[in-house]
Motif scaffolding. Structure first.
Motif, mmCIF file in Angstrom:
data_model
loop_
_atom_site.group_PDB
_atom_site.id
_atom_site.type_symbol
_atom_site.label_atom_id
_atom_site.label_comp_id
_atom_site.label_asym_id
_atom_site.label_seq_id
_atom_site.Cartn_x
_atom_site.Cartn_y
_atom_site.Cartn_z
ATOM 1 N N SER A 1 0.843 -1.191 0.000
ATOM 2 C CA SER A 1 0.000 0.000 0.000
ATOM 3 C C SER A 1 0.878 1.239 0.000
ATOM 4 O O SER A 1 2.079 1.181 0.305
ATOM 5 C CB SER A 1 -0.938 0.019 1.214
ATOM 6 O OG SER A 1 -0.246 0.388 2.384
ATOM 7 N N LEU A 2 0.265 2.366 -0.339
ATOM 8 C CA LEU A 2 0.946 3.656 -0.388
ATOM 9 C C LEU A 2 0.105 4.646 0.416
ATOM 10 O O LEU A 2 -1.049 4.913 0.059
ATOM 11 C CB LEU A 2 1.082 4.135 -1.835
ATOM 12 C CG LEU A 2 1.854 3.204 -2.775
ATOM 13 C CD1 LEU A 2 1.548 3.550 -4.226
ATOM 14 C CD2 LEU A 2 3.349 3.285 -2.487
ATOM 15 N N ALA A 3 0.669 5.168 1.503
ATOM 16 C CA ALA A 3 -0.065 6.076 2.380
ATOM 17 C C ALA A 3 0.413 7.506 2.138
ATOM 18 O O ALA A 3 1.584 7.821 2.349
ATOM 19 C CB ALA A 3 0.143 5.687 3.836
ATOM 20 N N LEU B 1 -3.684 4.148 -0.636
ATOM 21 C CA LEU B 1 -4.017 3.340 -1.805
ATOM 22 C C LEU B 1 -3.441 1.954 -1.591
ATOM 23 O O LEU B 1 -2.252 1.803 -1.299
ATOM 24 C CB LEU B 1 -3.423 3.944 -3.078
ATOM 25 C CG LEU B 1 -4.168 5.118 -3.722
ATOM 26 C CD1 LEU B 1 -4.086 6.364 -2.842
ATOM 27 C CD2 LEU B 1 -3.592 5.421 -5.091
ATOM 28 N N ARG B 2 -4.277 0.947 -1.725
ATOM 29 C CA ARG B 2 -3.813 -0.419 -1.517
ATOM 30 C C ARG B 2 -4.586 -1.369 -2.414
ATOM 31 O O ARG B 2 -5.656 -1.034 -2.915
ATOM 32 C CB ARG B 2 -3.965 -0.824 -0.055
ATOM 33 C CG ARG B 2 -5.385 -0.727 0.488
ATOM 34 C CD ARG B 2 -5.410 -0.974 1.990
ATOM 35 N NE ARG B 2 -6.735 -0.809 2.546
ATOM 36 C CZ ARG B 2 -7.653 -1.757 2.620
ATOM 37 N NH1 ARG B 2 -7.391 -2.956 2.116
ATOM 38 N NH2 ARG B 2 -8.826 -1.536 3.156
ATOM 39 N N GLN B 3 -4.016 -2.537 -2.591
ATOM 40 C CA GLN B 3 -4.729 -3.498 -3.399
ATOM 41 C C GLN B 3 -5.979 -3.967 -2.646
ATOM 42 O O GLN B 3 -5.981 -4.078 -1.423
ATOM 43 C CB GLN B 3 -3.842 -4.673 -3.758
ATOM 44 C CG GLN B 3 -3.210 -5.421 -2.604
ATOM 45 C CD GLN B 3 -2.037 -6.251 -3.085
ATOM 46 O OE1 GLN B 3 -0.988 -5.727 -3.403
ATOM 47 N NE2 GLN B 3 -2.209 -7.557 -3.144
ATOM 48 N N PRO B 4 -7.065 -4.207 -3.349
ATOM 49 C CA PRO B 4 -8.301 -4.615 -2.687
ATOM 50 C C PRO B 4 -8.215 -6.043 -2.176
ATOM 51 O O PRO B 4 -7.307 -6.790 -2.515
ATOM 52 C CB PRO B 4 -9.352 -4.474 -3.797
ATOM 53 C CG PRO B 4 -8.569 -4.587 -5.059
ATOM 54 C CD PRO B 4 -7.205 -4.037 -4.784
ATOM 55 N N GLY B 5 -9.166 -6.392 -1.308
ATOM 56 C CA GLY B 5 -9.280 -7.795 -0.920
ATOM 57 C C GLY B 5 -9.161 -8.071 0.555
ATOM 58 O O GLY B 5 -9.255 -9.235 0.956
#
Length: 260
Positions: A142-144, A181-185
């Motif tokens: 993820s990117l914070a 922003l992070r990958q879903p799931g």
């Protein structure tokens, strides 16, 4: 409809009543799940400045032993960073809002980075380079994007992050002066449920402590499983929490009482 006179003012929204503090819990019946930033450690200007009080670290170690291992950290930080910050590398932990999970036996579950992560990383690095005060925390999965150092850039951070997330197929997660922003799931609620399906957590009543919107899924999961949820900080409309504590020092005192 009568027009409002110039002398009339809108009444302020009524203040929310604070949630009652959590009770002293029977340790033989519960599992304890704890957020890190804003719950165990104070919110600080930059992520690298966070520290866990040494006395609280000893309390957590004592509590984990008394709970027969039914204590886990659920955080937006990655597991490697959590192990370093807590000084308790043996604790079960879920990082990056549940995308990473270190099970009670020590096995780390971690998916491969999403295909869009590299493109998003480049776009957000360009944004940070152009806008002094913004900070990008790269957690791999993820990117914070932090704007605590530049509150006036909140709308810029949110609008740009939203566009990048849509472009690269990433999930968007908001928090206290940060947008991630992070990958879903995955989310913290899913991580809590995964722990509760395994030893030593299975069969216990889960209690979750957290301070942010990112903890709401875990609050809901804990309550649905017959446990409870403790929101740290001011009362918030719509929370799934059942109880409240004012701040990190109150959390430390409550945990210390449990550990005695």
């Amino acid at each position: 409809m009568r027009a409002m006179a110039h002398s009339e003012t809108l009444s302020p929204a009524p203040a929310l009543s604070p949630l009652a503090p959590p009770p002293r819990l029977a340790l033989d019946r519960i599992a304890l799940f704890l957020d890190f930033d804003g719950t165990l450690a104070e919110i600080v200007p930059t992520p690298d400045e966070a520290r866990l009080d040494a006395a609280l670290g000893l309390t957590l170690a004592r509590l984990s032993e008394r709970l027969d291992g039914r204590l886990a950290i659920l955080s937006g930080r990655d597991v490697k960073t959590l192990a370093r910050l807590t000084g308790l590398p043996g604790l079960p932990m879920a990082g990056v809002h549940g995308l990473e999970r270190r099970r009670a036996g020590g096995r780390l579950q971690r998916p491969a980075p999403a295909g869009g992560m590299e493109g998003a990383r480049m776009r957000l690095n360009d944004l940070v380079a152009r806008e002094p005060g913004l900070l990008l925390e790269d957690k791999g999965l993820s990117l914070a994007l932090h704007y605590r150092g530049a509150p006036g850039l909140a709308s810029v951070a949110h609008s740009r992050a939203r566009l990048v997330a849509e472009q690269f197929g990433l999930a968007l997660q908001t928090g206290k002066m940060v947008i991630e922003l992070r990958q879903p799931g995955a989310d913290k609620g899913m991580a809590l449920n995964a722990f509760m399906a395994e030893p030593p957590f299975a069969g216990a009543l889960p209690w979750m402590l957290g301070d942010d919107d990112t903890d709401e899924s875990a609050f809901a999961a804990a309550v649905a499983a017959g446990g409870g949820a403790v929101r740290i900080g001011p009362a918030r409309a719509g929370t799934a929490a059942t109880h409240g504590l004012a701040d990190v020092p109150q959390v430390a005192r409550w945990l210390e009482e449990l550990a005695r």
